[in-house]
Design a protein around this motif. Structure first.
Motif: not given
Length: 543
Positions: A287-295, A316-331
């Motif tokens: 899996m990978c995640y980017s910052f697409d949903f962290l803004g 055929t890849g697989w994402p791991c979406w997230s809205f918040s983490n330790h590097d960005v303003i909380r959603h």
């Protein structure tokens, strides 16, 4: 099940801020162990532990000085083993941050490499001669400001650091470095770890010719808060050689069935493309995640475009979406302009996260609906915040301690002085208060996570979007068995939608939604999930 991670839910623990057991004001492994029951009660599949390994803490553990020791701040290797044992007993997998694109400048590898140009590790880091006028070899910039090159007087050369000057970059063009990193990973897998979150996974390789980066044309000559954002990082990261290295990592993980990898892709220009590349097939990352949903973007078009783009062309890849983490303003703070009620926004965010195709990453405190903390300059610990204040206040606002008990000092996080303050807004959302309120965000998280487990279409099924005007986002999740139609009103005003081909009943996790025949009324941040037995549902909304 070896593919538990596909459609799984990963809960990020930031150890410094989860629970302090010894009163030094910093969270630790013993504190995490004490709170594992809380995590297990949510119904997640896995815990991701932010850095625990030995570090001078210049960048809160993302500057490693010993890869195979737990930092004394957090405990011991024996504490780590106990955490793994108890987590597994509770049915929780455990992964941890693996920070190997760079080390601390106090790591023995760097101390040896910096000693001379002809020692055994002389080529383990990225060294380069100065230009004839003494300037760095190219224009690469550090994420934390200034040049990405630092002069070293002993070697009379520059070394590369994509982050702090005390975080020199390893030279992955050297096979010996790759072998050493593989052995580090094997050490932790042998202790029972279930995998890794790979920090800055696209930073491992640099352009061997050290060519300068071009400017980012979209800025149109306007300066950014951080000059790093004025470059197109064509040569300083995201190099093609990374693919073969990731295959080596996957080959190692294949020796430990049931383990997984999540790669952090930090590339504003090519993030989604790299996510797809790095997870395609079965021989790269899981899996990978980017910052697409962290803004700050919060629109139907944005969510739809990113998900559709990832799965386009038979990917055929697989994402791991997230809205918040330790590097960005909380959603909960980023998306406030699109809501009139934090309770409604909290429910909508987790419902959206858990119904999109992919795995889900949750950040500690998200289940409480925590907002970004308002940190004063004199309270800052984050080097980024200190450097770019006040335009960029850094990352401390999302890293403040978990509030456990509202009537205790520091909300029960510590009986000492916490490394970051616990603000009043967090205390008012403490775990004990939400446990006592059946309508709280915490109870809703448990409800929807339990509900999701009974719907395979939401874990691994396909996704197809309906054409709707803003602010309505609608899609169907299908697995050939029990299909679902999901409809979201991404605004603070009520919207009316027409649905068809569905059972005229709302799934119990729907919120601010009323169904009258085929007319669906969604209140502010309302959403509805409806069964679609025929797999041919329809949603119509024209604003």
């Amino acid at each position: 099940m070896t593919e538990w991670w596909r459609g799984g839910v990963i809960y990020q623990v930031y150890p410094r801020s989860f629970q302090d057991s010894n009163g030094d004001g910093v969270g630790d492994l013993a504190g995490i162990i004490d709170r594992l029951d809380h995590i297990a009660s949510l119904g997640v599949d896995c815990i991701w532990l932010s850095p625990l390994t030995q570090s001078p803490q210049a960048d809160m553990g993302y500057d490693v000085s010993d890869y195979v020791q737990v930092d004394p701040l957090f405990g011991t290797l024996q504490d780590f083993d106990l955490l793994i044992e108890k987590a597994h007993a509770l049915g929780l997998k455990v992964i941890m941050d693996q920070v190997v694109s760079h080390t601390s400048s106090l790591h023995p590898w760097f101390l040896e490499s910096a000693f001379s140009r002809d020692n055994a590790k002389a080529d383990w880091y990225v060294w380069a001669d100065a230009n004839p006028d003494g300037t760095p070899p190219n224009n690469w910039l550090s994420v934390f400001g200034g040049s990405a090159w630092e002069w070293h007087t002993a070697r009379k050369q520059y070394y590369l650091h994509n982050f702090l000057t005390s975080q020199p970059d390893l030279n992955f063009h050297n096979p010996a470095v790759q072998d050493a990193v593989i052995e580090v990973m094997r050490f932790w897998l042998d202790r029972g770890l279930d995998g890794f979150r790979l920090d800055t996974v696209n930073y491992y390789f640099h352009d061997a010719k050290l060519r300068s980066n071009p400017p980012l044309p979209e800025l149109n000559g306007k300066p950014a808060t951080n000059p790093y954002d004025m470059q197109s990082h064509k040569f300083s990261k995201s190099q093609p050689e990374n693919m073969d290295w990731l295959r080596k990592v996957r080959a190692l993980l294949n020796d430990y069935p049931g383990t997984t990898t999540v790669g952090e892709v930090g590339d504003d220009e090519r993030g989604l493309e790299l996510m797809k590349q790095y997870t395609s097939g079965s021989d790269l990352l899981h899996m990978c995640y980017s910052f697409d949903f962290l803004g700050p973007k919060f629109s139907a078009a944005h969510f739809r475009s990113k998900v559709e783009a990832f799965f386009a062309d038979g990917a055929t890849g697989w994402p791991c979406w997230s809205f918040s983490n330790h590097d960005v303003i909380r959603h909960m703070t980023r998306w406030t302009p699109f809501s009139v009620s934090s309770a409604d926004l909290s429910r909508q965010a987790i419902a959206l996260m858990l119904t999109l195709k992919g795995s889900a990453g949750l950040y500690q405190g998200e289940e409480l609906g925590l907002p970004e903390a308002d940190i004063l300059f004199e309270e800052l610990t984050d080097p980024r915040g200190k450097r770019f204040w006040p335009e960029d206040k850094g990352r401390d606002g999302c890293r403040t301690p978990m509030p456990w008990q509202h009537n205790l000092a520091h909300a029960g996080f510590t009986h000492g002085k916490p490394w970051l303050p616990v603000k009043h807004a967090a205390v008012a959302l403490s775990v004990d208060l939400q446990e006592a309120d059946p309508n709280s965000s915490l109870h809703y998280y448990r409800q929807i996570l339990a509900w999701r487990k009974n719907h395979p279409a939401l874990k691994t099924g396909d996704i197809a979007f309906f054409d709707c005007d803003e602010p309505v986002l609608a899609y169907m999740r299908t697995d050939g068995n029990k299909d679902l139609v999901c409809v979201f009103n991404l605004s603070a005003e009520a919207r009316t939608v027409t649905v068809g081909g569905v059972e005229l009943v709302l799934e119990p996790v729907s919120h601010n939604a009323e169904l009258s025949g085929t007319t669906l009324t969604l209140g502010p941040n309302g959403f509805a999930i409806l069964p679609a037995p025929a797999g041919e549902g329809s949603v119509r909304y024209q604003g």
